[in-house]
Design a protein around this motif. Structure first.
Motif, PDB file in Angstrom:
ATOM      1  N   GLY A 106     -10.862 -23.492  -8.444  1.00  0.00           N
ATOM      2  CA  GLY A 106      -9.695 -23.021  -9.178  1.00  0.00           C
ATOM      3  C   GLY A 106      -8.564 -24.019  -9.120  1.00  0.00           C
ATOM      4  O   GLY A 106      -8.151 -24.432  -8.034  1.00  0.00           O
ATOM      5  N   ASN A 107      -8.061 -24.412 -10.284  1.00  0.00           N
ATOM      6  CA  ASN A 107      -6.941 -25.350 -10.350  1.00  0.00           C
ATOM      7  C   ASN A 107      -5.683 -24.598 -10.767  1.00  0.00           C
ATOM      8  O   ASN A 107      -5.572 -24.129 -11.896  1.00  0.00           O
ATOM      9  CB  ASN A 107      -7.232 -26.465 -11.365  1.00  0.00           C
ATOM     10  N   ASN A 148     -20.294 -25.176   2.316  1.00  0.00           N
ATOM     11  CA  ASN A 148     -18.956 -25.052   2.907  1.00  0.00           C
ATOM     12  C   ASN A 148     -18.068 -26.241   2.567  1.00  0.00           C
ATOM     13  O   ASN A 148     -17.417 -26.823   3.427  1.00  0.00           O
ATOM     14  CB  ASN A 148     -19.074 -24.915   4.431  1.00  0.00           C
ATOM     15  N   MET A 149     -18.015 -26.584   1.269  1.00  0.00           N
ATOM     16  CA  MET A 149     -17.237 -27.745   0.836  1.00  0.00           C
ATOM     17  C   MET A 149     -16.082 -27.378  -0.084  1.00  0.00           C
ATOM     18  O   MET A 149     -15.519 -28.246  -0.762  1.00  0.00           O
ATOM     19  CB  MET A 149     -18.137 -28.756   0.111  1.00  0.00           C
ATOM     20  N   LEU A 150     -15.689 -26.117  -0.138  1.00  0.00           N
ATOM     21  CA  LEU A 150     -14.710 -25.683  -1.118  1.00  0.00           C
ATOM     22  C   LEU A 150     -13.289 -26.067  -0.715  1.00  0.00           C
ATOM     23  O   LEU A 150     -12.957 -26.188   0.470  1.00  0.00           O
ATOM     24  CB  LEU A 150     -14.814 -24.178  -1.329  1.00  0.00           C
ATOM     25  N   VAL A 151     -12.445 -26.268  -1.736  1.00  0.00           N
ATOM     26  CA  VAL A 151     -11.028 -26.583  -1.569  1.00  0.00           C
ATOM     27  C   VAL A 151     -10.235 -25.466  -2.240  1.00  0.00           C
ATOM     28  O   VAL A 151     -10.420 -25.184  -3.420  1.00  0.00           O
ATOM     29  CB  VAL A 151     -10.674 -27.935  -2.212  1.00  0.00           C
ATOM     30  N   ALA A 152      -9.338 -24.819  -1.480  1.00  0.00           N
ATOM     31  CA  ALA A 152      -8.594 -23.676  -2.015  1.00  0.00           C
ATOM     32  C   ALA A 152      -7.343 -23.458  -1.154  1.00  0.00           C
ATOM     33  O   ALA A 152      -7.248 -23.988  -0.046  1.00  0.00           O
ATOM     34  CB  ALA A 152      -9.478 -22.423  -2.022  1.00  0.00           C
ATOM     35  N   PRO A 153      -6.330 -22.699  -1.672  1.00  0.00           N
ATOM     36  CA  PRO A 153      -6.287 -21.964  -2.940  1.00  0.00           C
ATOM     37  C   PRO A 153      -5.708 -22.750  -4.105  1.00  0.00           C
ATOM     38  O   PRO A 153      -5.688 -22.246  -5.231  1.00  0.00           O
ATOM     39  CB  PRO A 153      -5.381 -20.784  -2.600  1.00  0.00           C
ATOM     40  N   ASN A 154      -5.194 -23.953  -3.869  1.00  0.00           N
ATOM     41  CA  ASN A 154      -4.752 -24.853  -4.940  1.00  0.00           C
ATOM     42  C   ASN A 154      -3.645 -24.270  -5.811  1.00  0.00           C
ATOM     43  O   ASN A 154      -3.637 -24.454  -7.030  1.00  0.00           O
ATOM     44  CB  ASN A 154      -5.943 -25.241  -5.826  1.00  0.00           C
ATOM     45  N   LEU A 155      -2.728 -23.542  -5.205  1.00  0.00           N
ATOM     46  CA  LEU A 155      -1.627 -22.965  -5.971  1.00  0.00           C
ATOM     47  C   LEU A 155      -0.745 -24.056  -6.555  1.00  0.00           C
ATOM     48  O   LEU A 155      -0.558 -25.114  -5.961  1.00  0.00           O
ATOM     49  CB  LEU A 155      -0.794 -22.035  -5.090  1.00  0.00           C
ATOM     50  N   GLY A 156      -0.164 -23.767  -7.717  1.00  0.00           N
ATOM     51  CA  GLY A 156       0.598 -24.772  -8.450  1.00  0.00           C
ATOM     52  C   GLY A 156       2.086 -24.781  -8.191  1.00  0.00           C
ATOM     53  O   GLY A 156       2.840 -25.337  -8.989  1.00  0.00           O
TER      54      GLY A 156
END
Length: 538
Positions: A106-107, A148-156
């Motif tokens: 999610g971007n 297990n490579m996810l990047v989050a939550p990437n809030l803007g």
């Protein structure tokens, strides 16, 4: 990239952003292209097209990594949470291997309601639920070995009023912390979207330029995330500023490409480190973007020295030298000069030993009245007998001609990726009796002070460079020195009457040249020799 890699050890590059949400893997693209854009749906603010790509993209990325130590981030398309397109994760893990650092999930989901990706009532709880379905899909996919490579939550940065804490309150970290390799946010201090896309209200670059010429800017940008970086530390997770730059929608002309922006980005980077961010990624755009660290020629690369290196590339290179390769650096804001917003300073420790100081002067004053002598004192340990200093300089905060330790990449359309000029490292004698080192600063100025010998101290241009392997300009490559052309009287009519066309395929391409052939061959041999040397070194 090699200029960064030799200073930092490796470089993180992210391919993604708004484009990743609709990115689709295809078997073939016309004319054997690797990436192309589909502009059928341009509803979102930045009018970003969907991207079609082939597996060749991953092989290109991996080839780059074999030459220079680049590590990659990619993003999983988040436009359809009921039918996940996981081919980007499958191929990235299979082809890139250890060169893949993480997969963004999610971007800027807090802006989904604004750009039409989700309904207006989309909340952090909805993102939590969709993230769960993505985790389940990855778990069920046998072609994605590392789950297990996810990047989050990437809030803007505050879209729909979300904060990292609002995401944590959904139970996000309790449920999915083990699936995260990185925690991340994205944030810009301003935007130029009205000029670029007619969205929002007009922002006058001259009125906001002063906002970038103060230490307060970096503090303000980092402070909303202090609690979040603390949470990341308790979980043992790196926390990244995953996308930032001077202003979203391409930055401001005359501001984002100035020496002032270079100082701002440097200060911002140090402040992120001081605030417990692990990394910061500066956004790179296309030809119409003012904040690019580098911009390719506007056409196919058919000549040399036609790239443009932007001001913030200098910032990245300098901060790489400041942090070093040891991966042990700790940054301290010294609140210098009674916490002055215009002359901040940082201390850099490596392996718990003080190794460098970073000194700023944002003030722009050509009279010399605001030049400074910064007196460095080191309690207990005392100052060394001398220090070495490298300066990042320009004549004014509004100028674009920048040097780092006397070297430069050149101006617009003048760069080939190599620094030119003599490396200038200044040695300053210290007063060990009174425990002081006087460091001169112009107005404006930046100084990186080395307290001891360092592996990057004598490094100017990277020791390894890479020549281009593809040439599109293979004819009509002769050139004439501009200074000679300016003073030339040219040919007379009696000379010109014997000259025909020299264009390939012309009926008189070989006529009218017999009397001038030896001279032409001599000129071409000299020019050809210069080009051969340039090719070998590029």
């Amino acid at each position: 990239m090699q200029n960064l890699a030799e200073r930092a050890g490796s470089v993180y590059v992210r391919l993604g952003g708004n484009t990743q949400e609709h990115a689709t893997l295809v078997d073939f693209i016309e004319n054997y292209q690797v990436i192309t854009k589909n502009k059928t749906n341009l509803a979102q603010t930045t009018e970003t097209p969907a991207v079609l790509y082939t597996t060749d993209m991953f092989y290109i990325m991996n080839n780059i990594s074999t030459l220079t130590n680049v590590k990659w981030f990619l993003g999983i398309p988040f436009d359809d949470a009921t039918d996940w397109r996981l081919q980007i994760a499958e191929n990235a893990q299979n082809i890139l291997g250890d060169n893949l650092m993480g997969l963004q999930a999610g971007n800027e989901p807090d802006y989904y309601p604004n750009n039409g990706h989700r309904t207006e009532n989309y909340t952090a709880s909805d993102y939590f639920g969709e993230f769960g379905t993505l985790v389940a899909a990855i778990e069920a996919n046998g072609n994605i070995p590392n789950k297990n490579m996810l990047v989050a939550p990437n809030l803007g940065g505050g879209g729909s009023g979300w904060t990292p804490e609002a995401v944590w309150e959904t139970g996000f970290l309790d449920s999915y912390a083990d699936r995260l390799r990185f925690m991340a946010v994205e944030h810009y201090p301003n935007n130029n979207c009205f000029v670029q896309f007619g969205v929002g209200s007009y922002v006058d670059p001259q009125e906001v330029f002063a906002d970038y010429l103060t230490h307060k800017s970096g503090i303000t940008l980092a402070s909303p995330y202090l609690a979040a970086t603390g949470v990341a530390q308790t979980l043992g997770k790196p926390f990244i500023m995953f996308e930032t730059n001077s202003a979203s929608c391409g930055g401001f002309q005359g501001v984002s490409d100035s020496y002032g922006a270079a100082l701002w980005a440097l200060d911002y980077g140090f402040q992120l480190a001081y605030s417990n961010f692990t990394n910061g990624l500066l956004h790179v755009g296309g030809q119409n973007v003012f904040y690019n660290p580098f911009t390719a020629p506007p056409t196919n690369q058919s000549a040399y020295n036609e790239w443009t290196v932007g001001s913030i590339f200098y910032s990245a290179m300098v901060i790489a030298e400041a942090f070093g390769k040891s991966n042990t650096s700790r940054i301290m804001d010294l609140y210098a000069n009674e916490d002055s917003m215009y002359t901040p300073a940082y201390a850099i420790y490596e392996n718990d030993v003080l190794s460098k100081f970073a000194l700023f002067n944002y003030v722009d004053d050509k009279t010399g009245a605001n030049d400074r002598i910064v007196s460095i004192t080191i309690p207990n340990a005392g100052v060394p007998s001398s220090v070495k200093v490298k300066y990042l300089r320009s004549e004014s905060v509004s100028y674009k001609n920048i040097t780092w330790a006397g070297q430069t990449f050149g101006g617009t359309f003048e760069a080939d990726g190599r620094l030119s000029g003599d490396l200038d490292i200044v040695t300053i004698q210290c007063d060990t009796v009174n425990n002081t080192c006087p460091i001169p600063l112009k107005a404006p100025d930046f100084a990186l002070v080395f307290l001891s010998e360092d592996s990057v101290l004598e490094l100017g241009q990277a020791t390894q460079t890479y020549a281009t392997t593809a040439y599109t300009k293979t004819a009509n490559t002769a050139s004439v020195d501009a200074s000679l052309l300016a003073t030339s009287n040219g040919h007379s009519e009696s000379n010109r009457k014997n000259l025909g066309s020299t264009s390939s395929g012309s009926v008189n391409a070989a006529e009218g040249t017999r009397g001038y052939l030896p001279g032409a061959l001599a000129l071409l041999s000299v020019v050809g020799g210069v080009l051969a040397v340039a090719r070998n070194l590029w």
